[in-house]
Motif scaffolding. Structure first.
Motif, PDB file in Angstrom:
ATOM      1  N   GLY A 269      35.138  -8.029   9.777  1.00 38.05           N
ATOM      2  CA  GLY A 269      34.517  -8.525  10.993  1.00 38.05           C
ATOM      3  C   GLY A 269      33.888  -7.405  11.791  1.00 38.05           C
ATOM      4  N   SER A 270      33.197  -7.787  12.837  1.00 35.10           N
ATOM      5  CA  SER A 270      32.467  -6.820  13.646  1.00 35.10           C
ATOM      6  C   SER A 270      32.645  -7.132  15.118  1.00 35.10           C
ATOM      7  CB  SER A 270      30.970  -6.862  13.295  1.00 35.10           C
ATOM      8  OG  SER A 270      30.220  -6.030  14.146  1.00 35.10           O
ATOM      9  N   LEU A 271      32.756  -6.095  15.928  1.00 35.45           N
ATOM     10  CA  LEU A 271      32.825  -6.247  17.375  1.00 35.45           C
ATOM     11  C   LEU A 271      31.498  -5.902  18.025  1.00 35.45           C
ATOM     12  CD1 LEU A 271      36.350  -4.654  18.056  1.00 35.45           C
ATOM     13  CD2 LEU A 271      35.766  -7.069  17.876  1.00 35.45           C
ATOM     14  N   ASP A 272      30.513  -5.548  17.216  1.00 35.45           N
ATOM     15  CA  ASP A 272      29.198  -5.199  17.744  1.00 35.45           C
ATOM     16  C   ASP A 272      28.434  -6.453  18.167  1.00 35.45           C
ATOM     17  OD1 ASP A 272      29.548  -2.453  17.194  1.00 35.45           O
ATOM     18  OD2 ASP A 272      28.990  -2.788  15.097  1.00 35.45           O
ATOM     19  N   ALA A 273      27.511  -6.303  19.115  1.00 32.92           N
ATOM     20  CA  ALA A 273      26.662  -7.419  19.529  1.00 32.92           C
ATOM     21  C   ALA A 273      25.813  -7.865  18.353  1.00 32.92           C
ATOM     22  CB  ALA A 273      25.770  -6.996  20.691  1.00 32.92           C
ATOM     23  N   PRO A 274      25.694  -9.181  18.142  1.00 35.05           N
ATOM     24  CA  PRO A 274      24.890  -9.652  17.004  1.00 35.05           C
ATOM     25  C   PRO A 274      23.421  -9.307  17.191  1.00 35.05           C
ATOM     26  CG  PRO A 274      25.512 -11.497  18.415  1.00 35.05           C
ATOM     27  CD  PRO A 274      26.260 -10.299  18.907  1.00 35.05           C
ATOM     28  N   THR A 275      22.770  -9.016  16.081  1.00 32.72           N
ATOM     29  CA  THR A 275      21.337  -8.754  16.103  1.00 32.72           C
ATOM     30  C   THR A 275      20.712  -9.531  14.946  1.00 32.72           C
ATOM     31  OG1 THR A 275      19.624  -7.047  16.084  1.00 32.72           O
ATOM     32  CG2 THR A 275      21.516  -6.699  14.652  1.00 32.72           C
ATOM     33  N   ARG A 276      19.460  -9.888  15.093  1.00 27.00           N
ATOM     34  CA  ARG A 276      18.818 -10.686  14.049  1.00 27.00           C
ATOM     35  C   ARG A 276      17.646  -9.939  13.455  1.00 27.00           C
ATOM     36  NH1 ARG A 276      19.138 -17.159  15.529  1.00 27.00           N
ATOM     37  NH2 ARG A 276      20.315 -17.561  13.631  1.00 27.00           N
ATOM     38  N   HIS A 277      17.474 -10.117  12.152  1.00 29.38           N
ATOM     39  CA  HIS A 277      16.343  -9.515  11.457  1.00 29.38           C
ATOM     40  C   HIS A 277      15.143 -10.458  11.520  1.00 29.38           C
ATOM     41  CE1 HIS A 277      19.157  -6.592  10.047  1.00 29.38           C
ATOM     42  NE2 HIS A 277      19.776  -7.415   9.214  1.00 29.38           N
ATOM     43  N   PRO A 278      13.940  -9.916  11.494  1.00 25.19           N
ATOM     44  CA  PRO A 278      12.754 -10.774  11.384  1.00 25.19           C
ATOM     45  C   PRO A 278      12.848 -11.674  10.157  1.00 25.19           C
ATOM     46  CG  PRO A 278      12.108  -8.531  11.934  1.00 25.19           C
ATOM     47  CD  PRO A 278      13.580  -8.492  11.639  1.00 25.19           C
ATOM     48  N   ILE A 279      12.293 -12.873  10.264  1.00 32.07           N
ATOM     49  CA  ILE A 279      12.299 -13.824   9.154  1.00 32.07           C
ATOM     50  C   ILE A 279      11.175 -13.457   8.194  1.00 32.07           C
ATOM     51  CG2 ILE A 279      12.082 -16.255   8.527  1.00 32.07           C
ATOM     52  CD1 ILE A 279      13.078 -16.908  11.395  1.00 32.07           C
ATOM     53  N   ASP A 280      11.537 -13.171   6.957  1.00 31.75           N
ATOM     54  CA  ASP A 280      10.580 -12.632   5.984  1.00 31.75           C
ATOM     55  C   ASP A 280       9.801 -13.751   5.288  1.00 31.75           C
ATOM     56  OD1 ASP A 280       9.326 -10.548   4.649  1.00 31.75           O
ATOM     57  OD2 ASP A 280      10.866 -10.397   3.095  1.00 31.75           O
ATOM     58  N   TRP A 281       9.250 -14.662   6.065  1.00 30.19           N
ATOM     59  CA  TRP A 281       8.677 -15.889   5.520  1.00 30.19           C
ATOM     60  C   TRP A 281       7.344 -15.690   4.806  1.00 30.19           C
ATOM     61  CZ3 TRP A 281       4.039 -17.963   7.584  1.00 30.19           C
ATOM     62  CH2 TRP A 281       3.572 -17.335   8.730  1.00 30.19           C
ATOM     63  N   GLN A 282       6.697 -14.544   4.990  1.00 29.22           N
ATOM     64  CA  GLN A 282       5.425 -14.287   4.325  1.00 29.22           C
ATOM     65  C   GLN A 282       5.594 -13.540   2.997  1.00 29.22           C
ATOM     66  OE1 GLN A 282       3.733 -12.600   8.041  1.00 29.22           O
ATOM     67  NE2 GLN A 282       2.035 -14.021   7.726  1.00 29.22           N
ATOM     68  N   ASN A 283       6.834 -13.259   2.640  1.00 29.25           N
ATOM     69  CA  ASN A 283       7.152 -12.610   1.372  1.00 29.25           C
ATOM     70  C   ASN A 283       7.373 -13.690   0.302  1.00 29.25           C
ATOM     71  OD1 ASN A 283       8.317 -11.252  -0.804  1.00 29.25           O
ATOM     72  ND2 ASN A 283       9.664 -10.011   0.472  1.00 29.25           N
ATOM     73  N   PRO A 284       6.665 -13.623  -0.839  1.00 30.94           N
ATOM     74  CA  PRO A 284       6.842 -14.641  -1.887  1.00 30.94           C
ATOM     75  C   PRO A 284       8.295 -14.811  -2.335  1.00 30.94           C
ATOM     76  CG  PRO A 284       4.924 -13.292  -2.358  1.00 30.94           C
ATOM     77  CD  PRO A 284       5.605 -12.648  -1.189  1.00 30.94           C
ATOM     78  N   GLU A 285       9.107 -13.754  -2.276  1.00 28.36           N
ATOM     79  CA  GLU A 285      10.509 -13.843  -2.687  1.00 28.36           C
ATOM     80  C   GLU A 285      11.312 -14.781  -1.784  1.00 28.36           C
ATOM     81  OE1 GLU A 285      12.696 -10.293  -3.298  1.00 28.36           O
ATOM     82  OE2 GLU A 285      11.320  -9.497  -4.803  1.00 28.36           O
ATOM     83  N   PHE A 286      10.837 -14.968  -0.552  1.00 26.95           N
ATOM     84  CA  PHE A 286      11.496 -15.855   0.398  1.00 26.95           C
ATOM     85  C   PHE A 286      11.591 -17.273  -0.176  1.00 26.95           C
ATOM     86  CE2 PHE A 286      11.481 -18.581   4.249  1.00 26.95           C
ATOM     87  CZ  PHE A 286      12.448 -17.960   5.028  1.00 26.95           C
ATOM     88  N   TYR A 287      10.610 -17.655  -0.994  1.00 27.93           N
ATOM     89  CA  TYR A 287      10.527 -19.012  -1.547  1.00 27.93           C
ATOM     90  C   TYR A 287      10.976 -19.089  -3.003  1.00 27.93           C
ATOM     91  CZ  TYR A 287       7.659 -19.369   2.632  1.00 27.93           C
ATOM     92  OH  TYR A 287       7.213 -19.312   3.931  1.00 27.93           O
ATOM     93  N   ASP A 288      11.388 -17.957  -3.577  1.00 26.49           N
ATOM     94  CA  ASP A 288      11.830 -17.930  -4.971  1.00 26.49           C
ATOM     95  C   ASP A 288      13.191 -18.634  -5.075  1.00 26.49           C
ATOM     96  OD1 ASP A 288      11.433 -16.402  -7.765  1.00 26.49           O
ATOM     97  OD2 ASP A 288      13.553 -16.378  -7.193  1.00 26.49           O
ATOM     98  N   LEU A 289      13.255 -19.720  -5.830  1.00 21.18           N
ATOM     99  CA  LEU A 289      14.461 -20.550  -5.860  1.00 21.18           C
ATOM    100  C   LEU A 289      15.645 -19.833  -6.493  1.00 21.18           C
ATOM    101  CD1 LEU A 289      12.972 -24.058  -6.739  1.00 21.18           C
ATOM    102  CD2 LEU A 289      13.544 -23.109  -4.492  1.00 21.18           C
ATOM    103  N   GLU A 290      15.391 -19.023  -7.481  1.00 21.04           N
ATOM    104  CA  GLU A 290      16.493 -18.275  -8.114  1.00 21.04           C
ATOM    105  C   GLU A 290      17.061 -17.240  -7.148  1.00 21.04           C
ATOM    106  OE1 GLU A 290      17.184 -15.423 -12.041  1.00 21.04           O
ATOM    107  OE2 GLU A 290      15.572 -16.923 -12.050  1.00 21.04           O
TER     108      GLU A 290
END
Length: 455
Positions: free
Chosen positions: A5-26
């Motif tokens: 677990g973590s006690l650090d404040a949560p941070t979010r990464h940018p959504i990589d939706w323009q990367n073809p791998e984002f949609y790769d089903l495997e």
């Protein structure tokens, strides 16, 4: 060695939706299995929504009792049950970034929906049509009485047809359309000089551009009118701006590209107001979440989006900010009957504290009962045939808590959540019992009532 677990404040990464791998089903399946296995070993989130019980039941009932004997074909119900409320990410999960496990369950569900739609060649038709908020609102405005008659719950002529043709559950309570939009009403009020800014107020000099939101603009302009009256009473000059929908309905189905298009359009249009010194104030929590957090993760390189995200306040947050920095105009009077204050998930996910409650507690001698559990509505989740019963199940605890409070009003930063809770209570009461139902209100309407600005 990994940390438990973590006690650090949560941070979010940018959504990589323009990367073809984002949609790769495997690739997606491998990530789903990685995350689901971690969730299975933790289970802190078991009581948040139906996604997690569905996942854990799948695993527990499998041959090995582990994820390795669960077929990926069985993951769909887990993805379906997620409402993108973000509560697991913000309040429960100990493995969100910056922890090395790097879990973001809601954004993984978003990715799964986007990838499924890509593989099928398109998004679900009905949800896509319902998500066209501006088109639908403009059409319905012209025929509001007819549209409201046709969508009325209990209409035995139209609702069964709507259920069969569009999959909208006949039992669901659908929002009504106003015959005049908030933006149109605001223009008339400004032209008639009906919004008089209190020059004696401590906060005089502030300027706010109200982002109308699709729901307030087309369905409930009274919320916007109340907000303008409260702001003017507190010395804040306001204008109303609505370049278009924030795109949350499209996000629910995974249509990230459409959300990005809306974000670019709205952020570019709001730029002039920011440059003119206006704070941007939004009237619903979902829109606030989109403008502040989701848009910058979808378009991290867009300067207009970034600048807008830094200028946005939710209306409750803004009034509390005035109270703390300049002080509110005196004259708040108690609101009789009490208030059940539902904390909308999309307000909680903004990590700004319970601003609606903080605001309403500025009203003297008024009973405020806080309800933190999810309402279960989740946009189209609460009206579609395949998820209506689930939405009612998820919201039952919150509705019971509201009912128990026996207050005159129920409020939520998500107006649809408040309406859904009233519908839940009505369903609980049944035909034989008919106690008075609470009146669904936006928190800013309670403040306006306490000032005597609305009845």
């Amino acid at each position: 060695m990994s940390r438990e677990g973590s006690l650090d404040a949560p941070t979010r990464h940018p959504i990589d939706w323009q990367n073809p791998e984002f949609y790769d089903l495997e690739n997606l399946d491998a990530e789903l299995r990685r995350v689901f296995d971690i969730c299975h070993g933790c289970r802190r989130c078991f009581n948040l929504c139906e996604s997690f019980p569905r996942l854990f039941d799948l695993i527990d009932e499998s041959e090995s009792g582990e994820l390795d004997t669960v077929s990926s074909d069985d993951f769909a119900p887990v993805v379906e049950a997620c409402t993108l409320c973000d509560m697991c990410f913000m309040t429960k999960c100990p493995y969100v970034p910056p922890h090395e496990f790097n879990l973001d369950f809601p954004h993984l569900m978003l990715r799964a929906r986007a990838a499924e739609a890509k593989a099928k060649g398109g998004f679900p038709f009905v949800q896509s049509q319902l998500a066209q908020m501006d088109r639908n609102g403009k059409m319905a405005e012209k025929i509001a009485p007819l549209a409201n008659w046709g969508s009325k719950r209990g209409n035995g002529l139209t609702r069964p047809v709507l259920e069969k043709a569009a999959g909208i559950d006949a039992r669901a309570d659908l929002p009504k359309f106003a015959g005049e939009t908030f933006t149109r009403r605001a223009r008339k009020d400004d032209a008639a000089g009906l919004i008089n800014v209190n020059r004696e107020a401590p906060a005089f000099g502030r300027k706010a551009a109200i982002y109308a939101t699709c729901f307030v603009n087309y369905n409930n302009p009274g919320v916007g009118a109340a907000a303008r009256k409260v702001l003017a009473h507190n010395g804040v000059e306001s204008i109303v701006a609505y370049p278009g929908c924030c795109g949350m309905p499209h996000l629910e189905s995974g249509n990230i590209e459409k959300v990005a298009d809306n974000a670019k359009k709205v952020a570019a249009a709001m730029k002039e107001h920011i440059e003119a010194g206006y704070d941007i104030v939004t009237l619903t929590a979902s829109c606030g979440l989109m403008l502040k957090f989701e848009w910058p993760l979808i378009l991290p390189g867009n300067e207009d989006v970034k600048r807008l995200s830094e200028a946005v306040f939710d209306i409750d947050e803004y009034i509390v900010d005035i109270a703390k920095k300049e002080g509110l105009t005196p004259g708040l009077q108690s609101v009789e009957g009490g208030v059940s204050a539902h904390l909308a998930c999309h307000a909680r996910a903004q990590n700004m504290g319970p601003k609606s409650v903080e605001m309403m507690r500025l009203i003297p001698d008024t009973k405020i009962d806080v309800v933190e559990r999810c309402s279960g509505h989740g946009g189209t989740f609460g009206v579609m045939k395949e998820t209506y019963d689930l939405a009612m199940k998820v919201g039952k605890t919150a509705a019971r808590n509201v009912k128990k409070g026996e207050n005159k009003y129920v409020t939520s930063d998500c107006p649809l959540a408040a309406k859904h809770l009233v519908h839940e209570i009505e369903s609980m009461n049944g035909e034989a019992e008919a106690p008075a139902l609470p009146t669904a209100q936006h928190p800013v309407e309670i403040i306006a009532r306490a000032y005597g600005l609305i009845e």
